[in-house]
Design an enzyme around this catalytic site. Structure first.
Site, PDB file in Angstrom:
ATOM      1  N   SER A   1     -14.247  24.731  18.272  1.00  0.00           N
ATOM      2  CA  SER A   1     -13.504  25.352  17.195  1.00  0.00           C
ATOM      3  C   SER A   1     -14.463  25.479  16.017  1.00  0.00           C
ATOM      4  O   SER A   1     -15.656  25.297  16.173  1.00  0.00           O
ATOM      5  CB  SER A   1     -12.294  24.490  16.854  1.00  0.00           C
ATOM      6  OG  SER A   1     -11.558  25.111  15.833  1.00  0.00           O
ATOM      7  N   CYS A   2     -13.920  25.761  14.817  1.00  0.00           N
ATOM      8  CA  CYS A   2     -14.837  26.042  13.710  1.00  0.00           C
ATOM      9  C   CYS A   2     -15.364  24.779  13.044  1.00  0.00           C
ATOM     10  O   CYS A   2     -16.320  24.832  12.303  1.00  0.00           O
ATOM     11  CB  CYS A   2     -14.176  26.949  12.681  1.00  0.00           C
ATOM     12  SG  CYS A   2     -12.798  26.202  11.832  1.00  0.00           S
ATOM     13  N   ILE A   3     -14.708  23.635  13.245  1.00  0.00           N
ATOM     14  CA  ILE A   3     -15.228  22.401  12.630  1.00  0.00           C
ATOM     15  C   ILE A   3     -15.392  21.290  13.674  1.00  0.00           C
ATOM     16  O   ILE A   3     -14.877  21.388  14.763  1.00  0.00           O
ATOM     17  CB  ILE A   3     -14.346  21.866  11.472  1.00  0.00           C
ATOM     18  CG1 ILE A   3     -12.906  21.654  11.915  1.00  0.00           C
ATOM     19  CG2 ILE A   3     -14.426  22.773  10.286  1.00  0.00           C
ATOM     20  CD1 ILE A   3     -12.085  20.898  10.930  1.00  0.00           C
TER      21      ILE A   3
ATOM     22  N   SER B   1     -13.908  32.887  12.817  1.00  0.00           N
ATOM     23  CA  SER B   1     -12.560  32.348  12.637  1.00  0.00           C
ATOM     24  C   SER B   1     -11.604  33.470  12.273  1.00  0.00           C
ATOM     25  O   SER B   1     -11.996  34.409  11.583  1.00  0.00           O
ATOM     26  CB  SER B   1     -12.546  31.317  11.520  1.00  0.00           C
ATOM     27  OG  SER B   1     -13.182  30.149  11.933  1.00  0.00           O
TER      28      SER B   1
ATOM     29  N   PRO C   1     -20.496  23.936   9.633  1.00  0.00           N
ATOM     30  CA  PRO C   1     -20.203  23.373   8.313  1.00  0.00           C
ATOM     31  C   PRO C   1     -21.060  22.143   8.022  1.00  0.00           C
ATOM     32  O   PRO C   1     -21.261  21.299   8.898  1.00  0.00           O
ATOM     33  CB  PRO C   1     -18.720  22.987   8.406  1.00  0.00           C
ATOM     34  CG  PRO C   1     -18.157  23.842   9.480  1.00  0.00           C
ATOM     35  CD  PRO C   1     -19.276  24.022  10.469  1.00  0.00           C
TER      36      PRO C   1
END
Lengths: 102, 411
Positions: free
Chosen positions: A100-102, B296, B352
Site C-alpha cells: 500500500s502507500c505506507i 494512490s 514516505p
C-alpha cells in the site's frame, strides 16, 4: 543487504525480497522456495511466470487477479504457497511484495 | 467549433473544468462537463461523519456552484462512450467530442464478496466510503458501547489507502472519550502483509497499533461474510468474529467503462502513468481515481495530476509532444486520534520518510510524525478544498512534482 545463494550473491531488502529482478533465475527461486518449505513443481512455476508477467506489465497483484488468471484457482494457490500465498509467491518470483502507500 | 467533454464533475472533473475554461481559446473550443448527480461531496469528510466530528452540511454542496461560467454543465446519466466514433451516448441524446477527459472516479462494490451486500448491510456490516454509509455508521456508533469492532479492507487498490487505519485510530479515541474503550475490542484486518507495508513506515509507525491496543490480522484474503454467525472468512479458512464490521469493499471504476470496453478487470482505464493519456485512444485523457496508474487514489493526487494534464491538453491541441511529467505525487494527512495527525508526501519512486513540509527545517508540518499542527492542517484542508483546490487555484509552496526538500531521504 547481500544474501548468498549457492555461491551467488543477490541483493535483497530487510524481508528477503530481491531488489533487482535481473539477479533472479530459477535456481534462486528454488532456493527461496525451500526457505518456505516449498518444493517447486510445474504448477508452482506456472504461477511464478504469471506473477512475473503481471509485474512486468505493471498490473497490480491481488487475489482477484489470481482468480481471473486462468492458471490456478484461489484454493490451489493457498495449497501451493501456504502462509500468505501472495507474500510467499512474490518472494520466490523475485518481484516486490504487494504494497500500500505506507 | 471543437468540443472538449469532461465525464464526471467530482474532484478531478471540476478542477479540470476550472483549469481549462481560462486556457482553451473560446472561439475554437466548447467545454462540456457531464454528471448525473447534483451534489458534490467532500469525500475526505466521510471519515469524520461516523464520529460526529463533522456534520452533514460540512461535507456536501451543490455541485453546480463549482462549475465555472462558460462551461456547459449537462446533468445526465452517461450510457456509453463510443471511442471509435468520438461520441458519448447520454440518457437523452449524444454528444460528440474532439477531446475527452474521463474523470468518473471509483466507487465501492460490496456485491463482489459473497454475503457482504445482504440484509445485514448497514445493520451490522457497514462502509464509510459513501455518504449514506458514513451516516448509517454514525447512528450505529452512537449506540455501540460493547463488542468486537472489525475494521477491514477487502482488496487493493482502494481510494485513500490510509483511511481504514485512520478509522481504527479515530474509533480508539472515540470509545475512550465515551469511557467504554475497555468494552470494545478493535481489530484491523488487511489483505496485505501488514498495516504498514513500506519498509521505513512500518519501522517508524509500528508503535501506533500497539499503543492503541488495536489487534492486527494480516494476509487476510476474504472469501465471504457469514452473516448468520457474524464472521468474515478468508480463503485459508481463517475466521474473524465481529459484532460490528466496518469494511472497505472492493473499489471499482464506473460501469460505463465496462459497457464501453475501456476498462480493466476493475473498470479502471489503462492510462499512461506520466502523461495521463489513455493507452487505447490518443484523444482520451484520464484523471483521478478512474485511472489504473499505480498512484494512490486520493484528492491530492488528482490535484497534482490536474496541473500536468492541463499542460498536456494544451500541448495535444497544438500538436506538440506531451510532457511525461506526473510522478505519482501524493500528499496525505493521516489522523491518529486525540487531535493529532501524521503527514506523508511521496511519489511513484520515493516512499514516505520523516522530515518537514513544505520548508526544510521549518515545516511547519512534520512528515511521518504525529503532531497537533498536522491535525489542524487536515481540518483546514476542508476550507482549502472548497475554496482553492476545486477552483484550480495552485496551493502555495506545494508543487505538482514531489520535492525532496526537507525530507530525510537516507534514514
Amino acid at each position: 543487504m547481500i544474501k548468498t545463494i549457492k555461491h551467488v550473491e543477490i541483493q535483497v531488502n530487510d524481508e528477503g525480497y530481491l531488489t533487482d529482478f535481473s539477479q533472479w533465475n530459477k535456481e534462486i527461486g528454488e532456493e527461496l522456495a525451500k526457505e518456505h518449505d516449498i518444493e517447486m513443481t510445474d504448477k508452482h512455476w506456472e504461477v511464478i511466470s504469471w506473477i512475473q508477467a503481471q509485474v512486468a506489465a505493471n498490473e497490480p497483484l491481488s487475489i482477484r487477479g489470481i482468480k481471473k488468471s486462468g492458471v490456478i484457482d484461489i484454493k490451489q494457490f493457498y495449497d501451493l504457497f501456504p502462509g500468505g500465498p501472495l507474500k510467499v509467491s512474490t518472494k520466490i518470483a523475485g518481484v516486490p511484495k504487494p504494497k500500500s502507500c505506507i | 467549433m471543437k468540443n472538449l467533454v469532461i465525464l464526471g464533475a467530482g474532484t478531478s472533473g471540476t478542477m479540470m473544468a476550472n483549469h481549462l475554461v481560462s486556457k482553451l481559446p473560446k472561439k475554437e473550443w466548447n467545454i462540456h462537463i457531464v454528471d448525473q448527480y447534483k451534489t458534490h461531496y467532500y469525500q475526505p469528510g466521510f471519515l469524520f461523519l461516523p464520529f460526529d466530528i463533522y456534520t452533514e452540511n460540512q461535507v456536501k454542496k451543490v455541485g453546480e456552484k463549482f462549475i465555472p461560467k462558460g462551461v456547459n454543465y449537462i446533468q445526465q446519466k452517461i450510457e456509453k462512450i463510443d471511442a471509435e466514433n468520438n461520441l458519448v451516448e447520454l440518457e437523452n441524446g449524444t454528444i460528440t467530442y474532439d477531446l475527452l477527459i474521463i474523470a468518473t472516479g471509483s466507487k465501492i462494490a460490496p456485491q463482489e464478496i459473497e454475503g457482504m451486500l445482504s440484509e445485514e448491510w448497514r445493520k451490522s456490516v457497514f462502509d464509510f466510503y459513501t455518504y449514506e454509509g458514513a451516516l448509517a455508521l454514525r447512528d450505529k456508533l452512537r449506540d455501540f458501547k460493547k463488542g468486537k469492532l472489525v475494521v477491514h479492507i477487502t482488496e487493493m487498490p482502494i481510494k485513500c489507502p490510509v483511511a481504514p487505519l485512520e478509522f481504527a485510530f479515530l474509533a480508539d479515541a472515540y470509545f475512550q472519550k465515551k469511557g467504554v474503550r475497555d468494552q470494545v475490542d478493535i481489530t484491523y484486518v488487511t489483505p496485505l502483509s501488514g498495516a504498514f507495508t513500506k519498509e521505513f513506515t512500518s519501522k517508524t509507525l509500528k508503535y501506533l497499533l500497539e499503543d492503541k491496543n488495536i489487534k492486527l490480522v494480516t494476509d487476510f484474503a476474504i472469501e465471504r461474510v457469514d452473516i448468520e454467525n457474524n464472521k468474515i472468512i478468508d480463503y485459508a479458512d481463517t475466521e474473524v468474529d465481529y459484532d460490528l464490521l466496518v469494511t472497505v469493499p472492493t473499489n471499482m471504476g464506473d460501469e460505463v467503462m465496462e459497457r464501453s470496453g475501456l476498462g480493466d478487470d476493475l473498470n479502471f482505464v489503462p492510462t499512461h502513468p506520466k502523461t495521463l493519456q489513455s493507452l487505447a485512444h490518443e484523444n482520451i485523457f484520464v484523471i483521478g481515481d478512474a485511472t489504473n496508474v499505480p498512484a494512490s487514489k486520493a484528492g491530492s493526487v488528482a490535484h497534482f495530476q490536474a496541473e500536468t494534464l492541463t499542460d498536456n491538453i494544451l500541448l495535444y491541441i497544438n500538436n506538440k509532444p506531451l510532457k511525461e511529467e506526473f510522478d505519482g505525487h501524493a500528499n496525505c494527512f493521516i489522523e491518529t486520534g486525540k487531535n493529532k495527525a501524521l503527514l506523508i508526501d511521496f511519489n511513484y519512486e520515493q516512499e514516505p520518510v520523516t522530515g518537514t513540509f513544505p520548508f526544510a527545517g521549518i515545516g511547519p508540518l512534520k512528515l511521518l510524525k504525529e503532531s497537533v499542527f498536522n491535525h489542524w492542517g487536515k481540518l483546514a484542508f476542508r476550507w482549502i478544498y472548497w475554496n482553492v483546490l476545486l477552483k484550480g487555484i495552485p496551493i502555495p509552496f506545494v508543487l505538482r512534482n514531489m520535492s525532496t526538500t526537507g525530507k530525510n531521504i537516507n534514514n
